[in-house]
Design a protein around this motif. Structure first.
Motif, short mmCIF file in Angstrom:
data_model
loop_
_atom_site.label_atom_id
_atom_site.label_comp_id
_atom_site.label_asym_id
_atom_site.label_seq_id
_atom_site.Cartn_x
_atom_site.Cartn_y
_atom_site.Cartn_z
N ASN A 17 0.84 -1.21 0.00
CA ASN A 17 0.00 0.00 0.00
C ASN A 17 0.86 1.25 0.00
N VAL A 18 1.97 1.24 0.80
CA VAL A 18 2.91 2.39 0.86
C VAL A 18 3.54 2.61 -0.52
N ASN A 19 4.01 1.53 -1.11
CA ASN A 19 4.65 1.63 -2.44
C ASN A 19 3.67 2.18 -3.47
N ARG A 20 2.42 1.71 -3.40
CA ARG A 20 1.42 2.14 -4.36
C ARG A 20 1.12 3.64 -4.22
N LYS A 21 1.04 4.10 -2.96
CA LYS A 21 0.75 5.52 -2.73
C LYS A 21 1.93 6.39 -3.14
N ILE A 22 3.17 5.85 -2.90
CA ILE A 22 4.35 6.64 -3.30
C ILE A 22 4.37 6.78 -4.82
N LYS A 23 4.09 5.69 -5.54
CA LYS A 23 4.11 5.72 -7.00
C LYS A 23 3.06 6.69 -7.54
N THR A 24 1.93 6.73 -6.87
CA THR A 24 0.83 7.58 -7.37
C THR A 24 0.90 8.99 -6.81
N GLY A 25 1.90 9.23 -5.92
CA GLY A 25 2.09 10.57 -5.38
C GLY A 25 1.11 10.93 -4.30
N GLN A 26 0.48 9.90 -3.63
CA GLN A 26 -0.50 10.16 -2.56
C GLN A 26 0.24 10.25 -1.22
N ILE A 27 1.09 11.26 -1.11
CA ILE A 27 1.94 11.41 0.07
C ILE A 27 1.11 11.78 1.28
N ASP A 28 0.13 12.65 1.07
CA ASP A 28 -0.70 13.08 2.21
C ASP A 28 -1.48 11.90 2.80
N ASP A 29 -2.06 11.07 1.89
CA ASP A 29 -2.78 9.88 2.39
C ASP A 29 -1.84 8.95 3.12
N LEU A 30 -0.64 8.82 2.63
CA LEU A 30 0.36 7.92 3.27
C LEU A 30 0.69 8.43 4.67
N TYR A 31 0.81 9.73 4.78
CA TYR A 31 1.13 10.31 6.08
C TYR A 31 -0.02 10.06 7.06
N LYS A 32 -1.24 10.24 6.59
CA LYS A 32 -2.40 10.03 7.46
C LYS A 32 -2.48 8.59 7.93
#
Length: 531
Positions: free
Chosen positions: A407-422
């Motif tokens: 899930n972390v890798n997927r969010k990093i690839k898609t640029g969802q940094i804010d969601d990852l932080y949350k």
């Protein structure tokens, strides 16, 4: 046919199986019967008392005569003096009734009583006063029976060959007369014929006649005892000691049960047992026979017993003296054995103490091994039963971590940094709670009685309750202690509390205990049973 009957008579002991065991059993029955003879005597006296009470309300002379006749029948073999008294009373009643048949009947009864009690001269006088030729036939039979009994008792009383030979001849002549009066098909005739054959030495033939007569009799009757006694005499003369004793015992048992005091069965049995070497029973039985003779007041029977009793009594006393000497010798030997045994026991005791000490030491070591083995068994069970379960849980958490990584890798690839932080800042309460639930489930599965036994260490008002198989924090702390985790820091890490908090919880629970804080944790370590 006669030859076949003779062979059957000779084989009779084998067919009937009169073994020594049967004789011993009968002797034990006789012993018990003799022990209860007072009871049988009281029953007899009660029957006589009832007859006397009936007599008090009777006024008619003929009815009085009939009741007296019943009383005489009861007394005839019980107390001869009382029988004589009522016979005299009936003689007076017969004279008042002017009944010559009654007078004759009582004279014959009185002559029998006199011959039974040893008053031979009065018996002779009465017999001589009766005109035999003028008697009706049935009274002639009675007269002959009385005469035979008279001469039989006289032979026993005199015990003198010179006189007894004459008495025997006279008795045989009377028996011949009696047999001429009886019908040949009656048992009375057969008995007299058997006695005649017996006197002539034809014992087997006499037995062949008497045995069927005995078998017809009803047990526990006077006729049964008389028939058994007749057979015993035949077997004695025939030299069959075993069957003689068998029938003597049967006759004696019946005589005692019927309270027959005028009997010869016990005396004959006592002599028989004396000859067989059973001195104790012989002495006991002859004493009872003498008591019966005294009770009956049979003078001639007392004289017969007096010739035998001193011999048996002296032998009995000699046997007692020998036993006492043997006992003294045995006492000395036993004393020496006891001294030797005491010495042996002393040395044995010393060895036993050494062995006992070694056993105690070995037992202590064994107890330690048993305790260790129990702990190892428990540890093995925990390992075998739940290692797989926790390996599965580890696999579950690894899968969750892997899913989280993806899930972390997927969010990093898609640029969802804010969601990852949350998502990364979210607390792990759910996972911790799931861990505790799994722990509670596993622990209570392993120790199903833990909570109830833990409560038994507390005051009743401080008991803990579980809901949905879940432990609270206090119970979870002591569950870890029960599993052997006693390090407070490890407990604090597992439960996500500070060490001070763990100390506070432990102190709080110990304050509720019945055993005291010092021993509480040790008691907790012993709780629970493995399911």
């Amino acid at each position: 046919m006669k030859k076949i009957i003779s062979i059957a008579f000779l084989l009779f002991p084998f067919l009937c199986l009169y073994s020594s065991n049967q004789t011993d059993s009968l002797l034990r029955i006789l012993d018990k019967t003799i022990a209860n003879r007072v009871e049988y005597t009281q029953k007899k006296e009660l029957r006589i008392k009832e007859l006397k009470q009936r007599k008090q309300v009777v006024k008619k002379l003929d009815e009085l005569y009939q009741i007296n006749r019943e009383i005489i029948s009861q007394y005839q073999s019980f107390v001869c003096d009382s029988a004589e008294r009522y016979i005299h009373e009936n003689l007076k009643l017969a004279e008042k009734l002017h009944n010559n048949e009654y007078i004759l009947e009582n004279k014959l009864q009185l002559s029998l009583i006199y011959s039974l009690s040893g008053l031979f001269i009065p018996a002779t006088e009465i017999m001589n006063s009766i005109d035999y030729d003028k008697l009706p036939e049935h009274y002639k039979v009675w007269y002959c029976w009385n005469s035979i009994r008279y001469y039989e008792n006289l032979i026993k009383y005199t015990d003198d060959t010179e006189f007894s030979n004459n008495y025997i001849q006279t008795k045989d002549a009377v028996r011949d007369t009696l047999m001429s009066l009886l019908y040949t098909e009656t048992d009375e005739y057969r008995k007299e014929r058997a006695f005649r054959l017996q006197d002539a030495g034809h014992y087997a033939e006499a037995g062949e006649i008497l045995l069927p007569i005995y078998q017809k009799q009803t047990p526990q009757t006077h006729e049964y005892a008389m028939a058994a006694m007749s057979l015993a005499k035949v077997y004695k003369l025939a030299g069959d000691s075993e069957k003689e004793e068998y029938y003597l015992i049967l006759a004696a048992i019946t005589d005692v049960q019927l309270a027959v005091k005028e009997n010869e069965s016990l005396l004959s049995l006592a002599i028989k047992l004396y000859e067989a070497g059973d001195i104790n029973r012989a002495y006991s039985y002859i004493k009872v026979a003498l008591d019966d003779a005294i009770f009956y007041n049979a003078r001639f029977r007392n004289a017969v017993i007096a010739r035998v009793q001193p011999i048996i009594e002296n032998t009995y006393l000699y046997k007692i003296e020998q036993q006492q000497q043997n006992l003294r010798l045995y006492a000395i030997l036993i004393s020496l054995c006891v001294i030797a045994l005491a010495i042996i026991l002393y040395f044995y005791y010393r060895q036993v103490k050494k062995v006992s000490k070694a056993r105690k030491e070995l037992r202590a070591v064994n107890d330690k091994l048993i305790t260790l083995n129990k702990k190892l068994d428990e540890a093995n069970l925990i390992k075998e039963k739940y290692i797989g379960y926790f390996m599965n849980q580890c696999s579950v958490y690894i899968n969750k971590l892997d899913e989280y990584r993806k899930n972390v890798n997927r969010k990093i690839k898609t640029g969802q940094i804010d969601d990852l932080y949350k998502s990364s800042s979210r607390a792990m309460e759910k996972e911790v709670e799931e861990l505790y639930a799994n722990f509670d489930h596993a622990f209570l599965k392993l120790y199903p009685n833990f909570v109830s036994e833990f409560n038994s260490l507390l005051k009743p008002e401080e008991y803990y309750k579980t809901e949905n198989d879940r432990l609270n924090t206090e119970l979870r702390i002591f569950a870890l202690i029960r599993l052997g985790i006693t390090d407070v820091s490890q407990i604090a890490i597992f439960l996500h509390y500070s060490m001070q908090t763990i100390y506070n919880y432990k102190s709080k629970v110990k304050g509720k205990s019945l055993t005291g804080s010092d021993l509480f944790e040790e008691e907790v370590k012993k709780l629970g049973s493995i399911s």
